[in-house]
Design a protein around this motif. Structure first.
Motif, PDB file in Angstrom:
ATOM      1  N   LYS A  79       2.847   3.776   2.340  1.00 38.80           N
ATOM      2  CA  LYS A  79       4.001   4.475   2.940  1.00 38.80           C
ATOM      3  C   LYS A  79       4.361   5.702   2.112  1.00 38.80           C
ATOM      4  O   LYS A  79       4.697   6.754   2.666  1.00 38.80           O
ATOM      5  CB  LYS A  79       5.200   3.539   3.079  1.00 38.80           C
ATOM      6  CG  LYS A  79       6.360   4.167   3.837  1.00 38.80           C
ATOM      7  CD  LYS A  79       5.950   4.557   5.248  1.00 38.80           C
ATOM      8  CE  LYS A  79       7.082   5.212   6.013  1.00 38.80           C
ATOM      9  NZ  LYS A  79       6.628   5.703   7.332  1.00 38.80           N
ATOM     10  N   THR A  83       4.280   9.442   3.643  1.00 38.86           N
ATOM     11  CA  THR A  83       5.505  10.248   3.590  1.00 38.86           C
ATOM     12  C   THR A  83       5.236  11.593   2.944  1.00 38.86           C
ATOM     13  O   THR A  83       5.689  12.636   3.420  1.00 38.86           O
ATOM     14  CB  THR A  83       6.620   9.489   2.834  1.00 38.86           C
ATOM     15  OG1 THR A  83       6.854   8.235   3.486  1.00 38.86           O
ATOM     16  CG2 THR A  83       7.914  10.292   2.803  1.00 38.86           C
ATOM     17  N   ALA A 131       9.615   5.161   1.528  1.00 37.34           N
ATOM     18  CA  ALA A 131       9.927   6.399   2.242  1.00 37.34           C
ATOM     19  C   ALA A 131      11.082   7.143   1.566  1.00 37.34           C
ATOM     20  O   ALA A 131      11.011   8.361   1.355  1.00 37.34           O
ATOM     21  CB  ALA A 131      10.263   6.099   3.700  1.00 37.34           C
ATOM     22  N   SER A 134      10.044   8.802  -1.647  1.00 30.83           N
ATOM     23  CA  SER A 134       9.003   9.823  -1.512  1.00 30.83           C
ATOM     24  C   SER A 134       9.481  11.075  -0.794  1.00 30.83           C
ATOM     25  O   SER A 134       8.738  12.048  -0.691  1.00 30.83           O
ATOM     26  CB  SER A 134       7.792   9.223  -0.781  1.00 30.83           C
ATOM     27  OG  SER A 134       7.305   8.111  -1.500  1.00 30.83           O
ATOM     28  N   ARG A 135      10.697  11.047  -0.307  1.00 30.95           N
ATOM     29  CA  ARG A 135      11.255  12.244   0.329  1.00 30.95           C
ATOM     30  C   ARG A 135      11.791  13.190  -0.730  1.00 30.95           C
ATOM     31  O   ARG A 135      12.097  12.801  -1.845  1.00 30.95           O
ATOM     32  CB  ARG A 135      12.382  11.847   1.275  1.00 30.95           C
ATOM     33  CG  ARG A 135      11.887  11.093   2.482  1.00 30.95           C
ATOM     34  CD  ARG A 135      13.013  10.853   3.472  1.00 30.95           C
ATOM     35  NE  ARG A 135      12.488  10.114   4.600  1.00 30.95           N
ATOM     36  CZ  ARG A 135      12.885   8.903   4.941  1.00 30.95           C
ATOM     37  NH1 ARG A 135      13.851   8.294   4.270  1.00 30.95           N
ATOM     38  NH2 ARG A 135      12.350   8.284   5.968  1.00 30.95           N
ATOM     39  N   ASP A 194       3.320  10.829   8.082  1.00 32.37           N
ATOM     40  CA  ASP A 194       4.619  10.861   8.743  1.00 32.37           C
ATOM     41  C   ASP A 194       4.855  12.274   9.280  1.00 32.37           C
ATOM     42  O   ASP A 194       4.478  13.260   8.645  1.00 32.37           O
ATOM     43  CB  ASP A 194       5.741  10.506   7.770  1.00 32.37           C
ATOM     44  CG  ASP A 194       5.775   9.016   7.439  1.00 32.37           C
ATOM     45  OD1 ASP A 194       5.037   8.242   8.066  1.00 32.37           O
ATOM     46  OD2 ASP A 194       6.548   8.647   6.556  1.00 32.37           O
ATOM     47  N   ARG A 198      10.421  15.624   7.146  1.00 35.04           N
ATOM     48  CA  ARG A 198      11.039  15.601   5.809  1.00 35.04           C
ATOM     49  C   ARG A 198      10.046  15.990   4.753  1.00 35.04           C
ATOM     50  O   ARG A 198       8.931  15.707   4.760  1.00 35.04           O
ATOM     51  CB  ARG A 198      11.578  14.204   5.519  1.00 35.04           C
ATOM     52  CG  ARG A 198      12.713  13.883   6.432  1.00 35.04           C
ATOM     53  CD  ARG A 198      13.212  12.497   6.118  1.00 35.04           C
ATOM     54  NE  ARG A 198      14.187  12.148   7.116  1.00 35.04           N
ATOM     55  CZ  ARG A 198      15.388  11.735   6.856  1.00 35.04           C
ATOM     56  NH1 ARG A 198      15.794  11.612   5.631  1.00 35.04           N
ATOM     57  NH2 ARG A 198      16.225  11.418   7.787  1.00 35.04           N
TER      58      ARG A 198
END
Length: 198
Positions: A79, A83, A131, A134-135, A194, A198
């Motif tokens: 994930k 991301t 997530a 990792s943003r 993703d 973002r």
């Protein structure tokens, strides 16, 4: 196409060649296959041999962590990779996740994990955390950390946090230097980046 030429076999010193040998063996064990460009990230690190050595030690220590089960480790790392959108990490991570028991359905459901029936409540917490970490900017809430601590305990939560952060290191290093997919998941289902903006 990488933005820099990696260190070639011809130009690599003995210590670098040893590191590559053991890394190739380890990745082959994890992924079940070898690819022509599987060492591309290490070829970049080899420009600075001390950094290659330090990074190798970090990965060796990380491979020995065992507080999380393989499923949650695979979900967290994959994930994070999707991301950040690192092709190399998604490719390799999909193959490792598959070998660690994730189904093709689960790999394809990662973008919609909050509503996908194939993920448990604990899976969703791990995916939310990966997530959020990792943003950019990081979006981790106190409530999410409290929920994870209640499920995993403090030590496993620290391990989870570390593994997600490490995947971000890998992914952002690869993205900055233009390191793309290596073909670990060629001919098989692969998770997708993703696309939530973002």
């Amino acid at each position: 196409m990488p933005r820099l030429a990696g260190v070639s076999d011809r130009d690599a010193g003995p210590a670098t060649k040893i590191a590559w040998f053991f890394t190739k063996r380890h990745l082959t064990r994890l992924a079940g296959r070898q690819t022509e460009t599987m060492l591309e990230p290490l070829r970049m690190y080899a420009h600075v041999p001390k950094l290659l050595s330090a990074y190798g030690k970090l990965e060796q220590a990380s491979a020995k962590l065992d507080l999380l089960d393989r499923r949650h480790r695979a979900l967290a790392e994959l994930k994070a990779a999707t991301t950040v959108r690192c092709e190399y990490c998604i490719d390799l991570g999909s193959q490792i996740a598959r070998r660690w028991g994730l189904s093709d359905e689960e790999l394809l459901a990662l973008p919609a994990y909050r509503t996908a029936a194939c993920f448990s409540a604990t899976d969703r917490l791990v995916l939310d955390y990966a997530a959020a970490m990792s943003r950019t900017p990081v979006e981790v809430s106190d409530e999410l950390v409290d929920a994870l601590r209640a499920v995993f305990g403090a030590a496993a939560l620290v391990e989870l946090t570390y593994l997600i952060a490490l995947e971000n290191l890998r992914a952002r290093f690869n993205l900055a230097l233009g390191i793309g997919s290596s073909g670990f998941s060629e001919g098989m289902v692969c998770a997708v980046p993703d696309t939530d903006g973002r």
